[in-house]
Design a protein around this motif. Structure first.
Motif, PDB file in Angstrom:
ATOM      1  N   ARG A  83      -7.753  -2.442   0.288  1.00 54.28           N
ATOM      2  CA  ARG A  83      -9.138  -2.000   0.111  1.00 54.28           C
ATOM      3  C   ARG A  83      -9.342  -0.582   0.643  1.00 54.28           C
ATOM      4  NH1 ARG A  83     -12.370  -6.796   2.549  1.00 54.28           N
ATOM      5  NH2 ARG A  83     -10.305  -7.570   2.924  1.00 54.28           N
ATOM      6  N   VAL A  84      -8.767  -0.308   1.817  1.00 56.50           N
ATOM      7  CA  VAL A  84      -8.892   1.021   2.415  1.00 56.50           C
ATOM      8  C   VAL A  84      -8.244   2.065   1.497  1.00 56.50           C
ATOM      9  CG1 VAL A  84      -8.124   2.482   4.331  1.00 56.50           C
ATOM     10  CG2 VAL A  84      -9.061   0.216   4.791  1.00 56.50           C
ATOM     11  N   MET A  85      -7.047   1.762   1.003  1.00 53.40           N
ATOM     12  CA  MET A  85      -6.350   2.711   0.144  1.00 53.40           C
ATOM     13  C   MET A  85      -7.094   2.911  -1.172  1.00 53.40           C
ATOM     14  SD  MET A  85      -3.922   4.838   0.016  1.00 53.40           S
ATOM     15  CE  MET A  85      -2.803   4.406   1.299  1.00 53.40           C
ATOM     16  N   ARG A  86      -7.637   1.848  -1.724  1.00 53.43           N
ATOM     17  CA  ARG A  86      -8.405   1.968  -2.969  1.00 53.43           C
ATOM     18  C   ARG A  86      -9.639   2.840  -2.765  1.00 53.43           C
ATOM     19  NH1 ARG A  86      -6.849  -1.109  -7.090  1.00 53.43           N
ATOM     20  NH2 ARG A  86      -5.362  -2.746  -6.677  1.00 53.43           N
ATOM     21  N   ARG A  87     -10.316   2.684  -1.623  1.00 52.40           N
ATOM     22  CA  ARG A  87     -11.474   3.529  -1.335  1.00 52.40           C
ATOM     23  C   ARG A  87     -11.059   4.983  -1.159  1.00 52.40           C
ATOM     24  NH1 ARG A  87     -13.348   0.503   3.119  1.00 52.40           N
ATOM     25  NH2 ARG A  87     -13.401  -1.479   2.096  1.00 52.40           N
ATOM     26  N   LEU A  88      -9.957   5.206  -0.436  1.00 49.66           N
ATOM     27  CA  LEU A  88      -9.462   6.555  -0.194  1.00 49.66           C
ATOM     28  C   LEU A  88      -9.107   7.263  -1.507  1.00 49.66           C
ATOM     29  CD1 LEU A  88      -8.486   8.670   1.919  1.00 49.66           C
ATOM     30  CD2 LEU A  88      -6.246   7.591   1.742  1.00 49.66           C
ATOM     31  N   LEU A  89      -8.485   6.525  -2.428  1.00 53.74           N
ATOM     32  CA  LEU A  89      -8.082   7.103  -3.715  1.00 53.74           C
ATOM     33  C   LEU A  89      -9.169   7.004  -4.785  1.00 53.74           C
ATOM     34  CD1 LEU A  89      -4.437   5.724  -3.838  1.00 53.74           C
ATOM     35  CD2 LEU A  89      -5.140   8.079  -3.405  1.00 53.74           C
ATOM     36  N   ARG A  90     -10.309   6.402  -4.418  1.00 54.80           N
ATOM     37  CA  ARG A  90     -11.435   6.212  -5.348  1.00 54.80           C
ATOM     38  C   ARG A  90     -11.019   5.421  -6.585  1.00 54.80           C
ATOM     39  NH1 ARG A  90     -15.526  10.924  -4.533  1.00 54.80           N
ATOM     40  NH2 ARG A  90     -14.836  11.638  -2.520  1.00 54.80           N
ATOM     41  N   VAL A  91     -10.318   4.325  -6.336  1.00 57.45           N
ATOM     42  CA  VAL A  91      -9.873   3.439  -7.414  1.00 57.45           C
ATOM     43  C   VAL A  91     -10.788   2.226  -7.426  1.00 57.45           C
ATOM     44  CG1 VAL A  91      -8.000   1.955  -8.218  1.00 57.45           C
ATOM     45  CG2 VAL A  91      -7.481   4.196  -7.270  1.00 57.45           C
ATOM     46  N   SER A  92     -11.555   2.090  -8.500  1.00 54.00           N
ATOM     47  CA  SER A  92     -12.450   0.938  -8.594  1.00 54.00           C
ATOM     48  C   SER A  92     -12.089   0.043  -9.771  1.00 54.00           C
ATOM     49  CB  SER A  92     -13.908   1.412  -8.736  1.00 54.00           C
ATOM     50  OG  SER A  92     -14.047   2.161  -9.922  1.00 54.00           O
ATOM     51  N   VAL A  94      -0.716  13.340  -5.807  1.00 54.14           N
ATOM     52  CA  VAL A  94      -1.953  12.563  -5.625  1.00 54.14           C
ATOM     53  C   VAL A  94      -2.311  11.841  -6.926  1.00 54.14           C
ATOM     54  CG1 VAL A  94      -4.442  12.731  -5.199  1.00 54.14           C
ATOM     55  CG2 VAL A  94      -2.838  13.971  -3.739  1.00 54.14           C
ATOM     56  N   ILE A  95      -2.180  12.540  -8.046  1.00 57.97           N
ATOM     57  CA  ILE A  95      -2.473  11.913  -9.344  1.00 57.97           C
ATOM     58  C   ILE A  95      -1.547  10.731  -9.586  1.00 57.97           C
ATOM     59  CG2 ILE A  95      -2.338  12.281 -11.844  1.00 57.97           C
ATOM     60  CD1 ILE A  95      -3.362  15.163 -11.292  1.00 57.97           C
ATOM     61  N   SER A  96      -0.260  10.898  -9.277  1.00 58.04           N
ATOM     62  CA  SER A  96       0.675   9.793  -9.528  1.00 58.04           C
ATOM     63  C   SER A  96       0.430   8.615  -8.591  1.00 58.04           C
ATOM     64  CB  SER A  96       2.124  10.265  -9.441  1.00 58.04           C
ATOM     65  OG  SER A  96       2.453  10.663  -8.136  1.00 58.04           O
ATOM     66  N   VAL A  97       0.095   8.883  -7.322  1.00 61.60           N
ATOM     67  CA  VAL A  97      -0.215   7.785  -6.396  1.00 61.60           C
ATOM     68  C   VAL A  97      -1.445   7.033  -6.894  1.00 61.60           C
ATOM     69  CG1 VAL A  97      -1.069   7.259  -4.070  1.00 61.60           C
ATOM     70  CG2 VAL A  97       0.861   8.777  -4.355  1.00 61.60           C
ATOM     71  N   ARG A  98      -2.439   7.785  -7.319  1.00 55.37           N
ATOM     72  CA  ARG A  98      -3.666   7.159  -7.835  1.00 55.37           C
ATOM     73  C   ARG A  98      -3.361   6.290  -9.051  1.00 55.37           C
ATOM     74  NH1 ARG A  98      -8.034   7.349 -10.813  1.00 55.37           N
ATOM     75  NH2 ARG A  98     -10.037   6.993  -9.823  1.00 55.37           N
ATOM     76  N   ARG A  99      -2.498   6.767  -9.930  1.00 49.02           N
ATOM     77  CA  ARG A  99      -2.145   5.986 -11.121  1.00 49.02           C
ATOM     78  C   ARG A  99      -1.411   4.698 -10.752  1.00 49.02           C
ATOM     79  NH1 ARG A  99      -0.427  10.732 -15.329  1.00 49.02           N
ATOM     80  NH2 ARG A  99      -2.551  11.408 -15.763  1.00 49.02           N
ATOM     81  N   PHE A 100      -0.560   4.756  -9.735  1.00 43.24           N
ATOM     82  CA  PHE A 100       0.116   3.536  -9.291  1.00 43.24           C
ATOM     83  C   PHE A 100      -0.905   2.523  -8.795  1.00 43.24           C
ATOM     84  CE2 PHE A 100       4.131   5.438  -9.842  1.00 43.24           C
ATOM     85  CZ  PHE A 100       5.113   4.496  -9.613  1.00 43.24           C
ATOM     86  N   TRP A 101      -1.953   3.003  -8.117  1.00 44.65           N
ATOM     87  CA  TRP A 101      -2.982   2.098  -7.607  1.00 44.65           C
ATOM     88  C   TRP A 101      -3.878   1.585  -8.722  1.00 44.65           C
ATOM     89  CZ3 TRP A 101      -3.521  -0.311  -3.034  1.00 44.65           C
ATOM     90  CH2 TRP A 101      -2.599   0.045  -2.061  1.00 44.65           C
ATOM     91  N   VAL A 102      -4.196   2.436  -9.693  1.00 44.14           N
ATOM     92  CA  VAL A 102      -5.000   1.982 -10.834  1.00 44.14           C
ATOM     93  C   VAL A 102      -4.240   0.916 -11.608  1.00 44.14           C
ATOM     94  CG1 VAL A 102      -5.915   2.679 -13.089  1.00 44.14           C
ATOM     95  CG2 VAL A 102      -6.381   4.075 -11.084  1.00 44.14           C
ATOM     96  N   ALA A 103      -2.925   1.104 -11.740  1.00 48.88           N
ATOM     97  CA  ALA A 103      -2.101   0.129 -12.462  1.00 48.88           C
ATOM     98  C   ALA A 103      -1.864  -1.134 -11.632  1.00 48.88           C
ATOM     99  CB  ALA A 103      -0.765   0.756 -12.835  1.00 48.88           C
ATOM    100  N   ASN A 104      -2.247  -1.108 -10.359  1.00 53.53           N
ATOM    101  CA  ASN A 104      -1.986  -2.228  -9.454  1.00 53.53           C
ATOM    102  C   ASN A 104      -0.490  -2.565  -9.474  1.00 53.53           C
ATOM    103  OD1 ASN A 104      -2.986  -3.919  -7.497  1.00 53.53           O
ATOM    104  ND2 ASN A 104      -3.283  -5.621  -8.912  1.00 53.53           N
ATOM    105  N   HIS A 105       0.319  -1.516  -9.471  1.00 52.91           N
ATOM    106  CA  HIS A 105       1.777  -1.643  -9.561  1.00 52.91           C
ATOM    107  C   HIS A 105       2.311  -2.408  -8.363  1.00 52.91           C
ATOM    108  CE1 HIS A 105       5.980  -0.382  -9.923  1.00 52.91           C
ATOM    109  NE2 HIS A 105       5.685  -0.043 -11.169  1.00 52.91           N
ATOM    110  N   ARG A 106       3.295  -3.226  -8.571  1.00 50.58           N
ATOM    111  CA  ARG A 106       3.785  -4.060  -7.464  1.00 50.58           C
ATOM    112  C   ARG A 106       4.468  -3.242  -6.371  1.00 50.58           C
ATOM    113  NH1 ARG A 106       9.089  -7.275  -9.619  1.00 50.58           N
ATOM    114  NH2 ARG A 106      10.114  -5.461 -10.542  1.00 50.58           N
TER     115      ARG A 106
END
Length: 135
Positions: A22-31, A93-105
């Motif tokens: 949750r903290v990482m999703r908020r930091l990366l603005r991934v909703s 930063v863009i690639s980290v955000r994409r990994f989080w948006v994809a909910n990559h394992r």
């Protein structure tokens, strides 16, 4: 695009997400999560690694070889290195955000790896700015 592939993280789902996520999703603005974004995440990862590799090749291989050949190379190399560092950080930063948006394992492993890359880039950036300021 179906609702199961791209969706907002609702309150019920938020309760099942671990606190660190949750903290990482908020930091990366991934909703949202998008299962189809895995390919995009891998592509962004490859681009950020290539940019970092090119920066290292220019900074640590080409510049030391070219400095004796052209004295002006030091004045040109530092701004190029700074620009490449900034570009690599943005791509990372863009690639980290994409990994989080994809909910990559492997999102946490990749985030940790990129944290190390960011630390190296920040050290290189500070060194280059210091070199430029001292010139």
């Amino acid at each position: 695009m179906s609702a199961t592939q791209v969706r907002e993280v609702d309150a019920r789902e938020e309760a099942t997400i671990p606190p660190a996520d949750r903290v990482m999703r908020r930091l990366l603005r991934v909703s949202t999560t998008d299962r189809r974004a895995v390919g995009s995440a891998h592509r962004a990862f490859r681009v950020s690694i290539v940019v970092s590799a090119v920066r290292c090749l220019i900074t640590y291989l080409a510049v030391p070889i070219l400095i004796p050949i052209a004295a002006v190379a030091g004045l040109v190399a530092t701004p190029i290195s700074i620009a490449l560092c900034a570009f690599a950080i943005v791509n990372g930063v863009i690639s980290v955000r994409r990994f989080w948006v994809a909910n990559h394992r492997y999102r946490w492993m990749y985030t940790g790896f990129m944290a190390v890359v960011f630390a190296v880039l920040v050290v290189a950036l500070v060194t280059d700015i210091g070199r430029l300021a001292g010139a």
